[in-house]
Motif scaffolding. Sequence first.
Motif, PDB file in Angstrom:
ATOM      1  N   THR A   1      26.283  56.176  -1.987  1.00 29.06           N
ATOM      2  CA  THR A   1      25.412  57.454  -2.409  1.00 29.06           C
ATOM      3  C   THR A   1      25.522  57.707  -3.884  1.00 29.06           C
ATOM      4  O   THR A   1      26.607  57.225  -4.372  1.00 29.06           O
ATOM      5  CB  THR A   1      25.957  58.428  -1.412  1.00 29.06           C
ATOM      6  OG1 THR A   1      27.120  59.051  -1.798  1.00 29.06           O
ATOM      7  CG2 THR A   1      26.188  58.247   0.041  1.00 29.06           C
ATOM      8  N   PRO A   2      24.369  58.227  -4.280  1.00 30.69           N
ATOM      9  CA  PRO A   2      24.702  58.605  -5.776  1.00 30.69           C
ATOM     10  C   PRO A   2      25.560  59.670  -5.845  1.00 30.69           C
ATOM     11  O   PRO A   2      25.549  60.586  -4.865  1.00 30.69           O
ATOM     12  CB  PRO A   2      23.087  59.083  -6.003  1.00 30.69           C
ATOM     13  CG  PRO A   2      22.680  59.450  -4.800  1.00 30.69           C
ATOM     14  CD  PRO A   2      23.248  58.677  -3.698  1.00 30.69           C
ATOM     15  N   ILE A   3      26.455  59.812  -7.047  1.00 30.08           N
ATOM     16  CA  ILE A   3      27.204  61.028  -7.383  1.00 30.08           C
ATOM     17  C   ILE A   3      26.534  61.452  -8.572  1.00 30.08           C
ATOM     18  O   ILE A   3      26.460  60.891  -9.553  1.00 30.08           O
ATOM     19  CB  ILE A   3      28.494  60.516  -7.194  1.00 30.08           C
ATOM     20  CG1 ILE A   3      28.901  60.015  -5.842  1.00 30.08           C
ATOM     21  CG2 ILE A   3      29.367  61.629  -7.768  1.00 30.08           C
ATOM     22  CD1 ILE A   3      30.651  59.621  -5.938  1.00 30.08           C
ATOM     23  N   THR A   4      26.694  62.724  -8.690  1.00 30.83           N
ATOM     24  CA  THR A   4      26.278  63.119  -9.859  1.00 30.83           C
ATOM     25  C   THR A   4      27.382  64.598 -10.335  1.00 30.83           C
ATOM     26  O   THR A   4      27.718  65.105  -9.239  1.00 30.83           O
ATOM     27  CB  THR A   4      24.929  63.813 -10.123  1.00 30.83           C
ATOM     28  OG1 THR A   4      24.704  64.893  -8.918  1.00 30.83           O
ATOM     29  CG2 THR A   4      23.815  62.790  -9.822  1.00 30.83           C
ATOM     30  N   ILE A   5      27.643  64.880 -11.451  1.00 34.11           N
ATOM     31  CA  ILE A   5      28.391  65.775 -11.826  1.00 34.11           C
ATOM     32  C   ILE A   5      27.931  66.436 -13.149  1.00 34.11           C
ATOM     33  O   ILE A   5      27.507  65.987 -14.004  1.00 34.11           O
ATOM     34  CB  ILE A   5      29.809  64.974 -12.411  1.00 34.11           C
ATOM     35  CG1 ILE A   5      30.638  64.353 -11.351  1.00 34.11           C
ATOM     36  CG2 ILE A   5      30.556  66.304 -12.861  1.00 34.11           C
ATOM     37  CD1 ILE A   5      31.888  63.609 -11.560  1.00 34.11           C
TER      38      ILE A   5
ATOM     39  N   GLU B   1      21.840  55.979   2.650  1.00 37.08           N
ATOM     40  CA  GLU B   1      20.374  55.398   2.988  1.00 37.08           C
ATOM     41  C   GLU B   1      20.191  55.785   4.370  1.00 37.08           C
ATOM     42  O   GLU B   1      20.988  55.761   5.262  1.00 37.08           O
ATOM     43  CB  GLU B   1      20.538  53.946   2.837  1.00 37.08           C
ATOM     44  CG  GLU B   1      19.315  53.081   3.022  1.00 37.08           C
ATOM     45  CD  GLU B   1      19.251  51.576   2.732  1.00 37.08           C
ATOM     46  OE1 GLU B   1      18.448  51.003   3.381  1.00 37.08           O
ATOM     47  OE2 GLU B   1      20.024  51.361   1.885  1.00 37.08           O
ATOM     48  N   GLY B   2      19.008  56.293   4.434  1.00 39.21           N
ATOM     49  CA  GLY B   2      18.747  56.776   5.973  1.00 39.21           C
ATOM     50  C   GLY B   2      18.855  58.134   6.248  1.00 39.21           C
ATOM     51  O   GLY B   2      18.425  58.667   7.193  1.00 39.21           O
ATOM     52  N   PHE B   3      19.183  58.984   5.398  1.00 40.90           N
ATOM     53  CA  PHE B   3      19.418  60.222   5.630  1.00 40.90           C
ATOM     54  C   PHE B   3      18.789  61.116   4.486  1.00 40.90           C
ATOM     55  O   PHE B   3      18.698  60.573   3.485  1.00 40.90           O
ATOM     56  CB  PHE B   3      21.004  60.512   5.719  1.00 40.90           C
ATOM     57  CG  PHE B   3      21.803  59.940   6.760  1.00 40.90           C
ATOM     58  CD1 PHE B   3      21.819  60.564   8.078  1.00 40.90           C
ATOM     59  CD2 PHE B   3      22.226  58.708   6.726  1.00 40.90           C
ATOM     60  CE1 PHE B   3      22.436  59.839   9.190  1.00 40.90           C
ATOM     61  CE2 PHE B   3      22.929  58.268   7.559  1.00 40.90           C
ATOM     62  CZ  PHE B   3      22.974  58.514   9.088  1.00 40.90           C
ATOM     63  N   MET B   4      18.671  62.459   4.690  1.00 37.43           N
ATOM     64  CA  MET B   4      17.859  63.359   3.719  1.00 37.43           C
ATOM     65  C   MET B   4      18.937  64.028   3.180  1.00 37.43           C
ATOM     66  O   MET B   4      18.653  64.389   1.714  1.00 37.43           O
ATOM     67  CB  MET B   4      16.815  64.236   4.545  1.00 37.43           C
ATOM     68  CG  MET B   4      15.866  63.378   5.377  1.00 37.43           C
ATOM     69  SD  MET B   4      14.604  62.957   4.411  1.00 37.43           S
ATOM     70  CE  MET B   4      13.843  64.083   3.906  1.00 37.43           C
ATOM     71  N   ALA B   5      19.924  64.823   3.502  1.00 37.52           N
ATOM     72  CA  ALA B   5      20.637  65.845   2.881  1.00 37.52           C
ATOM     73  C   ALA B   5      21.790  65.256   2.355  1.00 37.52           C
ATOM     74  O   ALA B   5      22.307  64.294   2.683  1.00 37.52           O
ATOM     75  CB  ALA B   5      21.234  66.849   4.164  1.00 37.52           C
ATOM     76  N   ASN B   6      22.082  65.900   1.093  1.00 37.54           N
ATOM     77  CA  ASN B   6      23.338  65.535   0.317  1.00 37.54           C
ATOM     78  C   ASN B   6      24.627  65.764   1.157  1.00 37.54           C
ATOM     79  O   ASN B   6      24.610  66.916   2.031  1.00 37.54           O
ATOM     80  CB  ASN B   6      23.433  66.360  -0.755  1.00 37.54           C
ATOM     81  CG  ASN B   6      22.336  66.179  -1.940  1.00 37.54           C
ATOM     82  OD1 ASN B   6      21.905  65.091  -2.100  1.00 37.54           O
ATOM     83  ND2 ASN B   6      21.950  67.062  -2.665  1.00 37.54           N
ATOM     84  N   VAL B   7      25.630  64.863   1.265  1.00 44.61           N
ATOM     85  CA  VAL B   7      26.599  65.006   2.203  1.00 44.61           C
ATOM     86  C   VAL B   7      27.791  66.094   1.569  1.00 44.61           C
ATOM     87  O   VAL B   7      28.008  66.761   2.463  1.00 44.61           O
ATOM     88  CB  VAL B   7      27.480  63.822   2.027  1.00 44.61           C
ATOM     89  CG1 VAL B   7      28.725  63.690   2.818  1.00 44.61           C
ATOM     90  CG2 VAL B   7      26.646  62.886   2.692  1.00 44.61           C
ATOM     91  N   PHE B   8      27.904  66.214   0.209  1.00 41.37           N
ATOM     92  CA  PHE B   8      28.675  67.265  -0.338  1.00 41.37           C
ATOM     93  C   PHE B   8      28.187  67.779  -1.814  1.00 41.37           C
ATOM     94  O   PHE B   8      27.695  67.044  -2.591  1.00 41.37           O
ATOM     95  CB  PHE B   8      30.062  66.485  -0.825  1.00 41.37           C
ATOM     96  CG  PHE B   8      30.987  67.441  -1.224  1.00 41.37           C
ATOM     97  CD1 PHE B   8      31.839  68.034  -0.166  1.00 41.37           C
ATOM     98  CD2 PHE B   8      31.455  67.512  -2.306  1.00 41.37           C
ATOM     99  CE1 PHE B   8      32.655  69.114  -0.487  1.00 41.37           C
ATOM    100  CE2 PHE B   8      32.506  68.118  -2.818  1.00 41.37           C
ATOM    101  CZ  PHE B   8      33.206  69.113  -1.775  1.00 41.37           C
ATOM    102  N   GLU B   9      28.341  68.970  -1.669  1.00 42.73           N
ATOM    103  CA  GLU B   9      27.961  69.707  -3.069  1.00 42.73           C
ATOM    104  C   GLU B   9      29.034  70.799  -3.296  1.00 42.73           C
ATOM    105  O   GLU B   9      29.772  71.359  -2.625  1.00 42.73           O
ATOM    106  CB  GLU B   9      26.769  70.650  -2.941  1.00 42.73           C
ATOM    107  CG  GLU B   9      25.749  69.716  -2.450  1.00 42.73           C
ATOM    108  CD  GLU B   9      24.256  70.634  -2.269  1.00 42.73           C
ATOM    109  OE1 GLU B   9      24.080  71.691  -2.722  1.00 42.73           O
ATOM    110  OE2 GLU B   9      23.360  69.974  -1.445  1.00 42.73           O
TER     111      GLU B   9
END
Length: 177
Positions: free
Chosen positions: A57-61, A84-92
Amino acid sequence: MNTENTASTPRKRRHVLRKIVVILILLVAALLLFVQFGLGFAVRNGAKAAGPAAIGTPITIGSTHFRPLTGTMELGGLVVGAPEGFMANVFEMDSFRVVFEPKSLLSDTILIKEIVIADPVVSYELSGLNHNIGAILKKLEGAGDKADKPEEEADDKSGKKVVIERFVFKGAKIRIA
């Protein structure tokens, strides 16, 4: 005329020696400035590059401040994107701060004075029989199989001890979709 050459030779040597000392001082100062102010940039870019390969998954800081000489590390605006295949961010997470004793990094016991995790949001998304966190775990398990070492090698190495004096976890939310 020979005496002038011998008198100027020590002067030239001192002049060259001064230049070398000044250059060394500038290099050490530049290194300290990089360690104090540039490592945050390196952490942010490292996470952006290595994160997708490690967890898929992409990770941004948003912001990073890593000050090893004063013993602080802060991350702001951390987002672990959707597999891939999901819409919501896993963690914020709005803010993650660690305050540690810099000298302890060189000892057998690392002393962490404080860890503060503020406003984390975990999104659990179902898609059929699969879920977003399971997709990340599968990716991690696949990467772990390649890096596994025999148990006897792993047991031989003893790691550093970590002491955490204060841990704060506030404002957490869970989203289910």
